[in-house]
Structure formats: C-alpha cells, structure tokens
Design a protein around this motif. Structure first.
Motif, PDB file in Angstrom:
ATOM      1  N   UNK A  47       0.828  -1.209   0.000  1.00 42.47           N
ATOM      2  CA  UNK A  47       0.000   0.000   0.000  1.00 42.47           C
ATOM      3  C   UNK A  47       0.865   1.263   0.000  1.00 42.47           C
ATOM      4  N   UNK A  48       0.344   2.273  -0.635  1.00 42.53           N
ATOM      5  CA  UNK A  48       1.054   3.552  -0.697  1.00 42.53           C
ATOM      6  C   UNK A  48       0.655   4.423   0.497  1.00 42.53           C
ATOM      7  N   UNK A  49       1.438   5.357   0.934  1.00 40.51           N
ATOM      8  CA  UNK A  49       2.765   5.673   0.415  1.00 40.51           C
ATOM      9  C   UNK A  49       3.834   4.675   0.874  1.00 40.51           C
ATOM     10  N   UNK A  93       9.852   8.969  -1.437  1.00 41.87           N
ATOM     11  CA  UNK A  93       8.497   8.874  -0.915  1.00 41.87           C
ATOM     12  C   UNK A  93       7.602   8.619  -2.128  1.00 41.87           C
ATOM     13  N   UNK A 151       4.054   7.487  -3.999  1.00 47.84           N
ATOM     14  CA  UNK A 151       2.608   7.314  -3.920  1.00 47.84           C
ATOM     15  C   UNK A 151       1.802   8.566  -3.661  1.00 47.84           C
ATOM     16  N   UNK A 152       2.448   9.651  -3.314  1.00 44.84           N
ATOM     17  CA  UNK A 152       1.696  10.879  -3.034  1.00 44.84           C
ATOM     18  C   UNK A 152       2.040  11.972  -4.037  1.00 44.84           C
TER      19      UNK A 152
END
Lengths: 372, 372
Positions: A34-36, A66, A68-69
C-alpha cells in the motif's frame, strides 16, 4: 556513466544512482504494497568523469524516496528531511536552490517542442549554459515569445522567494500549464517556510540533468563549496517508465563525500559525537610480558564503553611507551604492573597534568570517564 | 576478481578487498608515520563468482589493520576487536577457527617446495580439498614423511585448543620452523583466552586462499551459517611486496552482509538500538489542508528526537488515515486540528489502547517518550 563489457560479453554499467533501481524495485517486487512507500538506500555509486574537487569516480550517496503521493506535503517532507539531516551533522548556512521543472517544460511543450529535445535543453541548463539552451530552443522552432520568456526567466535577478514567485508568474502568464507549475511550487514553498527557516532560493533558470523529474526540483549548497551537497525532486513518470502503474513520487540523494567535505570546512575540529568528541584517548601499557593478557582485557573493557583505547603492542619499555603516548597526544595512560594487579589495581595517568593515581580495575571505566 | 577493460582500453578490477590497498597506502603515503599504525576501512567490494547464499557479487566489508608490530599481543588485539564487534551487535555462540599458516608452509618449505607451489596447496586447503592438496604435495616431490605429517594434521580430531596444540606439536616435531609457528600460535591463544571467553577452535588443516598470510590466521563462524562472517590474520610480507620496508602487520575483514544475515537468524525481532527498538512509531495526521504546515513541523520535532515519524501525505480523511495507521502497526497517532492548534494543543492517540489525550505541542516529545 561508468560502462564496460564484462567477461561474459554483457554490457554492464556500474550503478550511477539509486532512484532508478528503487523505481524498478517498486514496480516489480512491491506492487502489492500500500502507498505511500518510504524507502532508504545508501552505498557507493560510480561515474566515468575526470575526478576533481568533490567529484570522485566512486562516490557515496544516501538516498530516500516517498512513493505514492502527488500532494505538496510529500515534496515538503523530502525537503525537510533533507534539512534535518544536514542540521544533525551541524552544517550551517546551507540553502536550497529550488525550481519547478514543469515551468520550463510546459513552455517548451506549448511551443510543440518534443520531450527528447526538451531533455537536451534541460541538460544545457543543468550546466548553466543558458545561451546555448536558448539557441537550441530557437533551432527546435520555438516562437520569439518563447525565447523572450525563457531569457527573462534565466536573467531574473535574485530576490526572496515570495517576490520571485510573483515575478515568475508575471513572466509566464501566457503559458497556462507553466502557471499551474508555479502555483504548485508556491504551495510547496509556503508549506516548507512554515516548517523550516532555511534559506529558500528560487532560481527560475535552474534545471537538473536527469530526465525523470516532473515537478519541484532542488539542490542543497553551502557557501563554502560550489558543488551541490545533494539534490532531488518530484518524478511522477519514472515508475511508469519501468512498466508500473502511473505513480507519483519524489526523493532526494545526499552526496556523503561532499557532506563530509562541507563538515570539514565548516568545523575543522569536528569529531564524531560521544566520547571521541571530548578528546579522551587511552593507551594501556603492560610493564612486562606477564601482564600483557590483563592489559588486553582492560583495553577491551574500556572499548566496550566507547572509549578510544589502544594497547601498547610494540613491547616498548614503560618510559619509551609514555613518551610516545605524549608525542601522539594520547590523553590518558593506564599502567598495568604485576604488583598493583595482585590487589586488583592499575595506575591511571593524565598525560597533560602528569597527575597519576592508583585505581581499582573495577572502577577504571568510571575513573576514566570522570577525567572528562 | 571482477575484471574488465574500461572505455580507455585499460585493464581494471573492481576492488576485491581492502588489505592490499591499505598496504599500498602505508608504503607510499604513510612512510613517515611512526608505528604502530591502526587503520580502518569500510565499503563495497566485488567478486565475479556466481551469487549464492551470503555470497553476493557486491558485498560490504568493514576492515581493520594493525601495522608495525610482530608481537602476539597485536594478533590478540585483532582477535579481540573482532570479538567485541560481534558482541556489540548481540551475536551469540560465534566461534573462531584458527590456525598458523607458518606450520603448513614451514613443512612444505623444508621439503623444498617453492612458494608458488605452496600457494596452490593453500588454495586447495582453503576449499577443504585435502586429498587434492596431498596429491599436489606429492607431485611437487615431497617425502612420504611430509605427506604423512600433513595427512595426520588434516585428519586430527577436534578437541579443546590446549589439547590440539599438544597434538600438533607432537605431529610436526621433526620440522623445526613448524614448531616455532605452533609456539607462536600457542602464545597468541593463551593471551586471547585470558582476555576472551569465545570458543577457539584450532583446525590444523585450515588455510586461507589469500597468498599474503604469514602467521596466525582465523575465520569467524556462527552455528547457523556455513560461510565465515569474516577472516584475517598476520601478513608480515605484504608491505614489502608493495615496495615498502619489511613491516609486520595483521588485520581482519568482517563481511557486513553476512553479519546482517547472522543477526537476522539469531534475532529475527532485532531492531536498531534506540527508540526504534521500543516499537514506537508515530503518524502525524492534519485534519485539513490548513494545518498541513503545522503537521509537518510537528513531525520534524519528533524526528529530531529520533522518534520514527511519518506525516499523512495522501490527503486522506482522519478516519481512513487512522484505520491505515492501525493496519500498518503504527503505535501512536498525533491528530492536528485547527481548534486545538489555536491553544497550542494536539491530540495524542495510542493505537493499541485507543486511549487519547490532548497535550501541549511543547510537551509532545516528552508525552510520546512517556508512552514507552
């Protein structure tokens, strides 16, 4: 890049950076995470360039990403961790040179200049070859409005970042997507400024050579050196390039060798934290061969407490060992003699004051620490 | 070795070990340094072999050398620093496999077998190919007394090192220099045993592949792995080989990757010392976009105190961010809301007990640490 053919005839490159490898890892082995995702890497990297000050063929980097965002707070996290690390090694007066690669790229895109050609321009900008970059842009068929805008950006006088943002906005106002990029940068800098007190220098002609950046980019400098200690930014398209889903990401790489150079320049007397910092060092001298084992045991006891400790291993006489310790700036000597040993004692000598006292071996660590 | 031709047509090898480079440094740049010299190095090294468990093409080593002393206490210092390092990372039941390369080499020398041929034999012994080694020795023209002696050494049953020393002495009694080597090893082991409690395993058929060893040699093992965590020994002739004066020296190289594997095997739950060890981790959640800057600032405050801290960077709602934190095993959440902020407050929530309390931001670090 440091490339060669290996013994099996394969084309090989020595690892030039971490980000691409991390992106490959995320798109292959970490697809269900799963992100982040926050990842850290460190180690040696290689370049083929001619070595020069702060620029070695083998160099060390500490790297974090970092993934995923797409939100500005992710960019800010990367900026502030970078700042925290430099503060943690006591660097002062470092500053961030920042820009948003989207500003330059949007202008070029709107002029119909393709990505590959844009990359050539970015590489020239990375080398601060503004005139050559402008010539290329003309060659690729950009309008004079475009070259005028770019020239104005490159020549913009330095000011505080709020002022710069306003100037850049005014300058690029006819390029819609470039304006969005400025807005994004402004949001990042505002969030950063509420968090950090570092000097943020917005340089609208600043680009980084690596092709994968898509958003905010930055490099960190100290006034003493004209090479960056590290750099990073947002690279929202890299993971896709490795066959992954479209995934926003940003990261930073710190040059460890350069950071070490900067620490040396700003704090020539710097020593690692802990007892080493206090300039305490101990030489343990056995007065004869029969007590060597005990001298070695005592040196281990001291080392366990992180006290820098040597044992006399040249078989020198006590007086020669003492004068050698004095010449080398050893702060304390522990003299291990057979008579004292019988009673669980050794002699602790302060090499500066020449004071010496007989202490119990079981109290030795505390006695040495008490000398601080 | 990982060798290739570079773009300039030069023959290049990726650094296979540190000791030779250190020896070259000492014989060129450090000729005026008084002895003893103690040096430390760490970094990546490369081999061309097929990768396998604990055997990577790129591997990390930490390496230290003590140059200038021929005395047994120098060998002991290297042995005990090695032991101290493994203890400091909580490894248990590691043991030292030791031998003295002078025993085997003296026997072969006395038989008129040349150094180059001896090296071939040592390499076979390093691979535990005792029969092949004996065949080579015969081929090189050794007497049957020699092969008998060697076979007896290789087949010697394991026992405590005192017993082994006596057996080896008896076995090699007709080779004068081999006996000297055994005496030297005995002195080292006696000094070590008075200093350390580790298991010392004397293996008279043990050799190391590197040609430069001249004296005591050793490797460190843990019961869980059949590859050595590291190895070293005395190499009194290496510096001469690099054009220096004849200089006694000894050293040790620790395989960092293998040591990490061993730690994982012996302590699967191990985490780095400090707060990480306590399984404390914090997620800082801003309840809306207006308080993101403050959330980022708070996360920096916590990180400065070495508390593992993330900030919510996905723009999720409070409830989704909380359930994600819970799924991921985050121990504490700091909720940053606009109303509390006005009074300098945030909410600290323990994710396990579900207890939450309102705390002052300036007390937050202590409140979080108090949760330990």
């Amino acid at each position: 890049m440091y490339v060669f053919e290996d013994l099996g005839g394969r084309k090989v490159a020595l690892r030039p950076e971490f980000t691409a490898s991390v992106a490959r890892l995320v798109t292959t082995k970490m697809t269900t995470y799963p992100k982040p995702i926050r990842l850290f890497s460190a180690g040696s990297l290689y370049r083929y360039d001619e070595p020069q000050f702060g620029r070695y063929r083998e160099f060390w980097q500490a790297n974090y990403e970092l993934i995923g965002s797409s939100r500005p707070e992710a960019d800010v996290e990367i900026l502030s961790i970078s700042s925290d690390i430099l503060k943690s090694v006591n660097l002062e007066k470092f500053y961030f040179k920042v820009n948003h690669i989207g500003v330059l790229r949007s202008i070029l895109s709107e002029e119909g200049i393709e990505e590959k050609e844009q990359n050539t321009v970015m590489q020239l900008l990375d080398k601060r070859m503004w005139e050559e970059a402008l010539r290329k842009v003309e060659e690729y068929g950009a309008s004079s409005r475009c070259t005028d805008t770019l020239r104005a950006l490159f020549k913009m006088e330095s000011a505080d970042w709020h002022t710069m943002i306003r100037r850049v906005k005014r300058c690029v106002k006819e390029y819609v997507e470039a304006l969005d990029a400025v807005e994004n940068l402004c949001e990042i800098l505002e969030l950063t400024a509420s968090n950090e007190t570092e000097h943020l220098v917005l340089d609208p002609g600043f680009a980084r050579g690596l092709e994968y950046y898509t958003g905010m980019i930055f490099e960190i400098y100290v006034p003493e050196m004209n090479v960056a200690l590290g750099g990073g930014g947002r690279y929202d398209k890299l993971l896709e390039l490795f066959g992954g889903e479209s995934t926003p990401a940003c990261g930073f790489a710190l040059g460890v060798d350069r950071t070490a150079l900067a620490i040396k320049m700003q704090h020539p007397e710097w020593r690692p934290p802990g007892l080493a910092e206090k300039n305490l060092s101990v030489l343990v001298i056995p007065v004869n061969d029969q007590v060597r084992g005990e001298a070695l045991r005592i040196s281990s006891l001291l080392r366990e407490e992180e006290i820098i400790t040597e044992v006399e291993v040249m078989g020198r006489s006590l007086s020669r060992a003492l004068s050698d310790a004095s010449r080398r700036g050893i702060s304390h000597v522990v003299i291990v003699g057979p008579k004292e040993l019988e009673n669980g004692l050794v002699v602790l000598r302060n090499m500066k004051s020449k004071d010496q006292k007989t202490v119990k071996i079981k109290d030795l660590v505390n006695e040495v620490k008490g000398e601080l």
